[in-house]
Write an enzyme that holds these catalytic residues in place. Structure first.
Site, mmCIF file in Angstrom:
data_model
loop_
_atom_site.group_PDB
_atom_site.id
_atom_site.type_symbol
_atom_site.label_atom_id
_atom_site.label_comp_id
_atom_site.label_asym_id
_atom_site.label_seq_id
_atom_site.Cartn_x
_atom_site.Cartn_y
_atom_site.Cartn_z
ATOM 1 N N CYS A 128 0.856 -1.185 0.000
ATOM 2 C CA CYS A 128 0.000 0.000 0.000
ATOM 3 C C CYS A 128 0.899 1.245 0.000
ATOM 4 C CB CYS A 128 -0.914 0.016 1.213
ATOM 5 S SG CYS A 128 -1.948 1.493 1.231
ATOM 6 N N GLY A 241 -3.472 -4.541 -12.579
ATOM 7 C CA GLY A 241 -3.203 -3.146 -12.931
ATOM 8 C C GLY A 241 -3.791 -2.823 -14.292
HETATM 9 C C1 FMN Z 1 -10.353 2.185 -4.104
HETATM 10 C C2 FMN Z 1 -9.227 1.197 -4.048
HETATM 11 C C3 FMN Z 1 -8.949 0.513 -2.861
HETATM 12 C C4 FMN Z 1 -7.891 -0.415 -2.796
HETATM 13 N N1 FMN Z 1 -7.655 -1.082 -1.635
HETATM 14 C C5 FMN Z 1 -6.679 -2.045 -1.604
HETATM 15 C C6 FMN Z 1 -6.469 -2.824 -0.422
HETATM 16 O O1 FMN Z 1 -7.175 -2.690 0.592
HETATM 17 N N2 FMN Z 1 -5.464 -3.745 -0.453
HETATM 18 C C7 FMN Z 1 -4.668 -3.965 -1.557
HETATM 19 O O2 FMN Z 1 -3.788 -4.830 -1.518
HETATM 20 N N3 FMN Z 1 -4.878 -3.250 -2.694
HETATM 21 C C8 FMN Z 1 -5.854 -2.306 -2.737
HETATM 22 N N4 FMN Z 1 -6.061 -1.607 -3.897
HETATM 23 C C9 FMN Z 1 -5.206 -1.876 -5.081
HETATM 24 C C10 FMN Z 1 -5.871 -2.850 -6.049
HETATM 25 O O3 FMN Z 1 -6.105 -4.113 -5.448
HETATM 26 C C11 FMN Z 1 -5.011 -3.039 -7.307
HETATM 27 O O4 FMN Z 1 -3.745 -3.569 -6.953
HETATM 28 C C12 FMN Z 1 -4.786 -1.734 -8.059
HETATM 29 O O5 FMN Z 1 -5.933 -0.897 -8.005
HETATM 30 C C13 FMN Z 1 -4.402 -1.961 -9.525
HETATM 31 O O6 FMN Z 1 -5.415 -2.672 -10.207
HETATM 32 P P1 FMN Z 1 -6.552 -1.936 -11.104
HETATM 33 O O7 FMN Z 1 -5.855 -1.024 -12.061
HETATM 34 O O8 FMN Z 1 -7.308 -3.063 -11.767
HETATM 35 O O9 FMN Z 1 -7.409 -1.177 -10.149
HETATM 36 C C14 FMN Z 1 -7.106 -0.654 -3.963
HETATM 37 C C15 FMN Z 1 -7.391 0.033 -5.154
HETATM 38 C C16 FMN Z 1 -8.429 0.943 -5.212
HETATM 39 C C17 FMN Z 1 -8.707 1.653 -6.519
#
Ligand code: FMN
Length: 304
Positions: A128, A241
């Site tokens: 994070c 991602g």
């Molecule tokens: C609103 C939001 C909350 C997220 N919360 C977490 C979390 O609690 N733990 C975690 O490992 N990743 C968290 N992520 C990251 C996502 O799991 C992911 O790794 C990242 O958004 C990239 O993927 P995407 O482009 O498909 O969103 C969060 C992402 C977003 C947008």
């Protein structure tokens, strides 16, 4: 019809599409909804030992290229999470418990609780980008990554995945550290540290100032990360991602991922996302002449 089922470190998936942590998966009911809407598995919101309120609003900014969020990892604490897991397990598909902590012993305590609730695997959030003393502050160090992974592996029986940060000079060396610590697989990538400015107020928009960029903007970074990790380790990789189409998923798989997680696309499309992704990928595989996911894994690497 091509076969979409795939196995990742002993976790059987009916397709390569898994709900990413933190998006739509705040409660057991929403995790179950994602599974009923076609997700092959879900990763829970990241939980820790004690309840955390998260940051005050605004916590998310929507941009044309994706999202910048700094939620601050709000969660009710692992003790209260048992009920949510029970609900999420009802559709009968794999549930992966995402956990975080501030030390190896805290990670172990949360891991044992989550395993006791019946999750099929654990994902260690070492990535994070916006919480002090946890997340990427630990996961940027190969030594701590190895130490935390080894500690958790010694405490539980279920497969352990380590979610890695792209906010580092070498994500491959973090993947190697996770592998040395005994990880069953890695997840790449978490969000990229970012900021948005409000011009009227001449201040950062997010209450936390910094946040994490996700969505279409980060896909090429995720693909690069998976490609580098595939060259560096033997354990399986979840790509994540910016996946919002079958083509995106195929790119990750050819770079070396066995499955992909989907976050921001679900934030926008909710219920529609997973069935659409499966249809797209199936059509694409037919066009390219692939009969299974297995055949596509790492194909972009030529010889391997
Ligand atoms: C609103 C939001 C909350 C997220 N919360 C977490 C979390 O609690 N733990 C975690 O490992 N990743 C968290 N992520 C990251 C996502 O799991 C992911 O790794 C990242 O958004 C990239 O993927 P995407 O482009 O498909 O969103 C969060 C992402 C977003 C947008």
């Amino acid at each position: 019809m091509p076969e979409l089922d795939v196995e990742v470190a002993g976790v059987e998936l009916e397709s390569p599409f898994v709900l990413a942590s933190g998006v739509w998966g705040e409660s057991g009911a929403s995790l179950a909804r994602a599974l009923r809407a076609g997700a092959a598995a879900v990763v829970t919101k990241s939980v820790c030992l004690e309840p955390r309120p998260g940051y005050p609003n605004p916590t998310v900014v929507e941009l044309p290229i994706g999202l910048v969020n700094a939620m601050g990892l709000p969660n009710p604490g692992v003790e209260a999470y048992g009920e949510e897991i029970a609900e999420a397990l009802k559709p009968g598909k794999p549930v992966i418990g995402s956990i975080f902590g501030r030390s190896p012993s805290e990670f172990c305590a949360v891991a044992k609780k989550m395993e006791g609730f019946g999750v099929h695997a654990l994902e260690l959030n070492l990535s994070c980008p916006h919480v002090r003393g946890a997340g990427a502050e630990l996961g940027r160090s190969p030594l701590l990554t190895e130490k935390i992974t080894r500690a958790v592996k010694g405490a539980v029986e279920v497969p352990v995945f380590v979610k890695l940060t792209p906010n580092t000079a070498s994500i491959a060396s973090l993947a190697k550290a996770a592998e040395r610590g005994g990880a069953d697989g890695v997840t790449a990538i978490n969000t990229i540290r970012a900021m948005v400015i409000n011009l009227e107020l001449s201040r950062p928009v997010l209450s936390n100032e910094f946040g994490g960029l996700s969505g279409p903007a980060i896909k090429p970074v995720g693909i690069r990360a998976v490609y580098e990790i595939f060259e560096a380790v033997r354990i399986p990789i979840f790509g994540v991602g910016g996946v919002s189409s079958g083509e995106d998923a195929a790119e990750y798989i050819m770079a070396g991922a066995r499955a992909v997680q989907v976050g921001t696309a679900v934030y926008k499309e909710r219920e529609q996302t997973f069935r659409q992704l499966r249809r797209h990928l199936s059509r694409l595989m037919t066009r390219l002449g692939y009969e299974s996911i297995e055949e596509m894994v790492g194909r972009a690497h030529g010889g391997r």
